[in-house]
Each structure stands twice: as C-alpha cells, then as structure tokens.
Design a protein around this motif. Structure first.
Motif, mmCIF file in Angstrom:
data_model
loop_
_atom_site.group_PDB
_atom_site.id
_atom_site.type_symbol
_atom_site.label_atom_id
_atom_site.label_comp_id
_atom_site.label_asym_id
_atom_site.label_seq_id
_atom_site.Cartn_x
_atom_site.Cartn_y
_atom_site.Cartn_z
ATOM 1 N N ASN A 60 31.819 37.005 33.271
ATOM 2 C CA ASN A 60 30.923 37.411 33.857
ATOM 3 C C ASN A 60 30.419 35.942 33.599
ATOM 4 O O ASN A 60 30.602 35.152 32.677
ATOM 5 C CB ASN A 60 30.034 37.665 33.467
ATOM 6 C CG ASN A 60 30.028 38.582 32.438
ATOM 7 O OD1 ASN A 60 29.115 37.257 31.557
ATOM 8 N ND2 ASN A 60 29.743 39.446 31.703
ATOM 9 N N ASN A 61 29.318 35.873 34.606
ATOM 10 C CA ASN A 61 28.215 34.474 34.013
ATOM 11 C C ASN A 61 27.151 34.629 33.594
ATOM 12 O O ASN A 61 26.904 34.473 33.659
ATOM 13 C CB ASN A 61 27.930 33.878 35.259
ATOM 14 C CG ASN A 61 26.901 34.555 36.632
ATOM 15 O OD1 ASN A 61 27.347 35.267 36.071
ATOM 16 N ND2 ASN A 61 27.064 33.870 37.619
ATOM 17 N N GLY A 113 20.828 40.831 38.966
ATOM 18 C CA GLY A 113 20.738 41.552 38.329
ATOM 19 C C GLY A 113 22.351 42.409 37.278
ATOM 20 O O GLY A 113 21.608 43.480 36.317
ATOM 21 N N GLY A 114 23.154 41.678 36.667
ATOM 22 C CA GLY A 114 23.900 41.630 36.043
ATOM 23 C C GLY A 114 23.653 41.451 34.566
ATOM 24 O O GLY A 114 25.342 41.312 34.102
ATOM 25 N N CYS A 115 22.924 40.947 34.183
ATOM 26 C CA CYS A 115 22.898 40.122 32.999
ATOM 27 C C CYS A 115 21.457 40.896 32.152
ATOM 28 O O CYS A 115 20.690 40.979 32.730
ATOM 29 C CB CYS A 115 22.756 38.914 32.938
ATOM 30 S SG CYS A 115 23.957 37.289 33.359
ATOM 31 N N ASN A 142 26.242 38.613 40.163
ATOM 32 C CA ASN A 142 26.960 38.293 41.036
ATOM 33 C C ASN A 142 27.185 39.790 42.002
ATOM 34 O O ASN A 142 27.106 40.453 42.031
ATOM 35 C CB ASN A 142 27.655 37.653 40.929
ATOM 36 C CG ASN A 142 29.308 38.582 40.517
ATOM 37 O OD1 ASN A 142 30.081 39.301 41.089
ATOM 38 N ND2 ASN A 142 29.272 38.610 39.262
ATOM 39 N N GLY A 143 27.518 39.184 43.159
ATOM 40 C CA GLY A 143 27.397 40.782 44.141
ATOM 41 C C GLY A 143 28.947 41.400 44.331
ATOM 42 O O GLY A 143 28.673 42.650 44.841
ATOM 43 N N LEU A 144 29.672 40.794 43.929
ATOM 44 C CA LEU A 144 31.526 41.125 44.615
ATOM 45 C C LEU A 144 30.986 42.848 43.568
ATOM 46 O O LEU A 144 31.717 43.563 44.294
ATOM 47 C CB LEU A 144 31.844 40.317 43.254
ATOM 48 C CG LEU A 144 33.882 40.776 44.365
ATOM 49 C CD1 LEU A 144 34.017 41.097 44.941
ATOM 50 C CD2 LEU A 144 34.479 39.897 43.240
#
Length: 534
Positions: A60-61, A113-115, A142-144
């Motif tokens: 992840n970033n 929203g993933g961080c 990211n949206g994946l």
C-alpha cells in the motif's frame, strides 16, 4: 514555604517511575483484559515519547512511520464489519490523559481513504487526547479493494468511522480508571466529509466536529476532475497546458484579482469576486508560447472551462468552478495536469462500475455522472442539509476550507452552508449557535499555501516548524473552548508558515463576514484586519 529536599525529589521520581511501570503493565494486559464482539487484538504495546513507530505493511501507499510525541499505550485492532469486510483500528492512549481533560479524538482519512492519519493521531496525544484512527475498511489510498466488494464501499462511506468510534471509546473507557468526558472529531478532505457525515447521521457520538475542505456532494466532487481532465486533455492535445503555462495562468489571476482586497500579497481574501479573463493571455497572429509566453485559443477555452461551473444533463449544476488561484501542489497533479485523477478514476472504475477497464479518458461522460448520482452508494454523497439532530444534541460543528484549494473547490463548502441555512430556515446568526464556517485565504488543500494557511488542523503538523507553534489557538483547541467553555469562535487564527518559520498571521473571519484590510498597517499583522460585512 515548603522545603524541597533530595529525599523529596527521590520519592517523587520513584512514584513517577512506579506510575509509569503500572501504566506500561496495564497496557500490556490489554491483550487479555480487553474484548469486544467481532474484534481481534493485533497488538497492545507501550510506546515511549520519541519512538519511531514503523508500519512495514507491504502493498500500500500509506505512510510507513511516525514519531510518538507522548508516552502512550498503542492498541491495534481488527474489527470485522461483515463476512467480506473489516476495519483496522488504532487507539493511542497517552499516559497524562487523566490530567488533560479526559478527551477523545477521532481522526479522519484522505483520498480513497485507506491510510490512517498517524501524524494527526500523535499530535492529538501531544495535547493529551486519547486518539483513534482507522483504515476506512481497506489498505492503501486506492479504489481496487472496492472491486465487487460492496461491503468495503459501505465501510468507506460511513460504517468504518462509526464502528471505529464505538470500539475506540470502549477500549479507552476500559483502559483508563475514569471515562471519557468529551468527544471530538478532526479530519480534512475525505476526512472532512466523514466529519460532516457524522454531523448528519450520528451527531450524538461527538461534542465537537472539525471538518476541513470536506468533499461534500461526493458524486459531484468525483465528477469535477473527470470534467477538467476531459477539458484540458492529455499532454500533446491542443487544449493541454503544461506546468509553466499554468503558472502563467496563476500569475494572470494574481494580476487581475489580487488588488480586490486592497493588499497585493498573492492572496485573495474573497475569490468569489474574482472572475478571471484568460483571454488576456491569448496569442496574436504569429505569436507562440515559445517566443511570447501566450496561449492558443484552444488553451484559453480550456482555462475558461476549468474556471466555470460544471452542468450536467438537463442543466443541473453538478459542481462549482475550481478556485481561480491554481497552484502546482495539488491541483496540477490531481485535476488539470493532463493525468487522470487516481481518486476519481478509482471511484468510478472499482466502486461505481466494477470494471477494471473503465477509464476517465475513454469512458467519462455526463451519463456516468448521472449513474453515480443515481446509485449514491451507501449515502456517500453526504448531502443531507437538515442538521436538526446535531443542533438538538448540542454538537458543535466547525467547518473550514482553503480558498486556493486546487482539489476540492471551496465554493462547494459555501454552497453547502447556504443550503443548510435555507433548508433549516436559520439565518447565520442562529446557525452560529452550533455550526460555523471559516473560509481560509491562502490555504491550499488541507495544508500549505501562500497565505496564513496554518490553523493547527488535520494533516498540518508535518511541515517544518509546525510543532513549534503554540497550539492554544489551533482549530482543535478552539473547538475545545467552544464545547467546554462556551467560547464560540468569531475568527480562526492562521499563520503564514514558510520554510519552518512563521512570517505573518491573520485572524480569518467566519462566514458570511469578510476578512477586511483596514487600509493601514502591516498586512502580516492580524491587527491590520477586521471582519467586515459581505
């Protein structure tokens, strides 16, 4: 006068060490002492102030480390939200919580929203808050993870915030000898939208909500970069402008509009009064960018589209125009630089259409925008304008937005505020009781900018010098004073933080008043400005 002896000091130090040891042991015991439905404990560790906390999660970033700003207990949880979704929740509990007001702080997310905003969390512990953060139901910005996973989208829309708040409060009340006294929220961008979602749907969870640059009307916010990308085009297309050309446009706007507020400082106090005329940069016969630093007719038309409202099928307003001052930092990268916005493309591709081949370049259209609005997945739009529940619950809402925001236009926040005023039938003097909006001149998206952008808000504590600024008039502590002392803010103090030093300050006025130069005095001093009528 009390005599402080060596023995007294030794006893005090011993008591402090014993207390710290007990705190550490209580923290370690959380692995066995704390439990909650659908919740697994990943770790419970004591973290000393100054510790470099790493997050070596592959794939992840998100940021990979943060530095603890307080002696604290760190609790990391995995909360199952459905058979196909879960949320990672972090709880930071400082040792001095009981003497610092027994306050709870929920932090927001950004982008897709993933961080977890760890810097916001550590800043909160510095001020004595017990702080909660979460990954919004998936790893990475990211949206994946949305692809064919509607329950993950539901977490992103609202459920992760709600569940993380509930479990975080339960953990905090379990860990400390006494219970939470007041609860707060702070977030920007997607985090601003999350804060307003809480204000709309579950205001009872918070005594005070600070929502910055909120991506309200999410469907319109996603449509805007798609529209702008199509208007500007890919590099090499007749309508594309490179970074140097956009900087020329920026200078044009300054030249045309900077004097409106009476001060030439590269900052617009009221960009709503600025109507840029890009035709000023139009090349004449025989002129070119290389020789004359001018733009073609196609490029001028593209700039005018970027600085115009977006209308959809049937003439419906989809989104206001981009703020007229464009800067490299966010806008060029994510909106008008000729590269598809990863946020908008990820949303449409994986959440709305569930099609890995969908792209802004090939597939974006007003029909796609209509489809997104029609679905409004799990109420992601966050468009509710009746805040009666928040008013009746006594929840205080402080919304602010940068006036040079190149990612989420500040005109979107003006529009929402006025919609609330009309729909609730409340003039600003009555909205002020629980809901106040502060436009912040010279602030880009969430942080940085050419003006007094630093207000001590979400994601603003990473730049050099930020932690050296007294937090007593930060936006978070301003909210604390409003909630706990009844001191409602008339202005929000901003500082011009550049290169690690403060080079000026300004007290930003609450809407609908305007931060107005008095006509005399140093413009970098707050005393040279007051709050004038619109």
């Amino acid at each position: 006068m009390r005599l402080i002896t060596f023995t007294t000091v030794s006893l005090l130090l011993a008591a402090s060490a014993a207390g710290n040891a007990a705190f550490q042991q209580r923290c370690s015991n959380l692995s066995s002492s704390f439990s909650a439905a659908n919740t697994d404990i990943i770790l419970a560790d004591y973290v000393a102030k100054g510790t470099n906390i790493t997050f070596p999660e592959p794939g992840n970033n998100c940021p990979k480390f943060t530095i603890s700003l307080a002696d604290m207990c760190r609790l990391r949880l995995n909360v199952t939200t459905s058979s196909t979704s879960s949320v990672i929740v972090e709880v930071f509990m400082p040792e001095n919580w009981g003497s610092k007001g027994k306050r709870f702080l929920m932090t927001g997310n950004g982008g897709l929203g993933g961080c977890i905003q760890y810097n916001d969390m550590t800043y909160g512990t510095l001020l004595g808050f017990a702080v909660v953060g979460h990954d919004n139901g998936h790893a990475g910005d990211n949206g994946l993870p949305f692809l064919n996973k509607p329950q993950v989208v539901k977490d992103f829309a609202w459920r992760a915030l709600y569940k993380a708040g509930k479990i975080g409060k339960k953990a905090i009340n379990h860990f400390y000898p006494s219970s939470i006294r007041k609860s707060y929220y702070m977030g920007c961008s997607t985090g601003g939208r999350q804060g307003m979602k809480a204000a709309q749907e579950f205001p009872e969870e918070y005594d005070g909500i600070v929502a910055a640059a909120p991506s309200l009307d999410w469907n319109g916010v996603m449509a805007a970069p798609g529209h702008i990308f199509k208007a500007v085009g890919l590099p090499g297309s007749p309508t594309h402008l490179n970074l140097d050309q956009w900087n020329k446009v920026h200078q044009m706007v300054i030249r045309q509009c900077d004097g409106i507020d009476g001060v030439l400082d590269n900052v617009l106090e009221d960009p709503m009064k600025c109507e840029p005329r890009p035709e000023e940069l139009l090349c004449g016969p025989g002129q070119t960018w290389a020789s004359d630093q001018c733009l073609t007719s196609a490029q001028v038309a593209a700039v005018r589209k970027v600085y115009s409202p977006i209308y959809g099928n049937g003439g419906r307003l989809v989104h206001p125009r981009l703020n007229p001052l464009t800067r490299e930092f966010f806008g060029y990268r994510a909106s008008y630089g000729g590269v598809p916005s990863y946020i908008a493309e990820g949303w449409y591709r994986y959440a709305v259409f569930n099609d890995s081949n969908w792209s802004l370049h090939a597939n974006f259209s007003l029909d796609a925008v209509d489809y997104d609005y029609q679905k409004d997945l799990f109420g992601i739009g966050t468009n509710k304008t009746d805040l009666t529940d928040a008013k009746n619950k006594g929840t205080r809402i402080l919304m602010y937005h940068g006036l040079t925001d190149g990612l989420v236009t500040s005109e979107n926040s003006y529009r929402y505020y006025e919609d609330v005023s009309r729909d609730m039938g409340l003039p600003s003097s009555q909205l002020d009781e629980f809901y106040r909006f502060f436009p912040i001149s010279g602030l880009d998206h969430c942080y940085t900018g050419d003006g007094a952008w630093f207000v001590g808000g979400s994601v603003q504590y990473s730049p050099a010098g930020a932690l050296d600024i007294d937090p007593s008039d930060s936006v978070l502590m301003t909210m604390v004073k409003w909630v706990e002392q009844g001191i409602a803010p008339e202005t929000l103090m901003g500082r011009k933080l550049i290169g690690g030093t403060v080079q000026g300050a300004r007290a930003h006025c609450k809407h609908p008043l305007k931060t107005t130069y008095k006509g005399v005095g140093d413009p970098n001093l707050p005393s040279s400005w007051d709050c004038g009528a619109a």
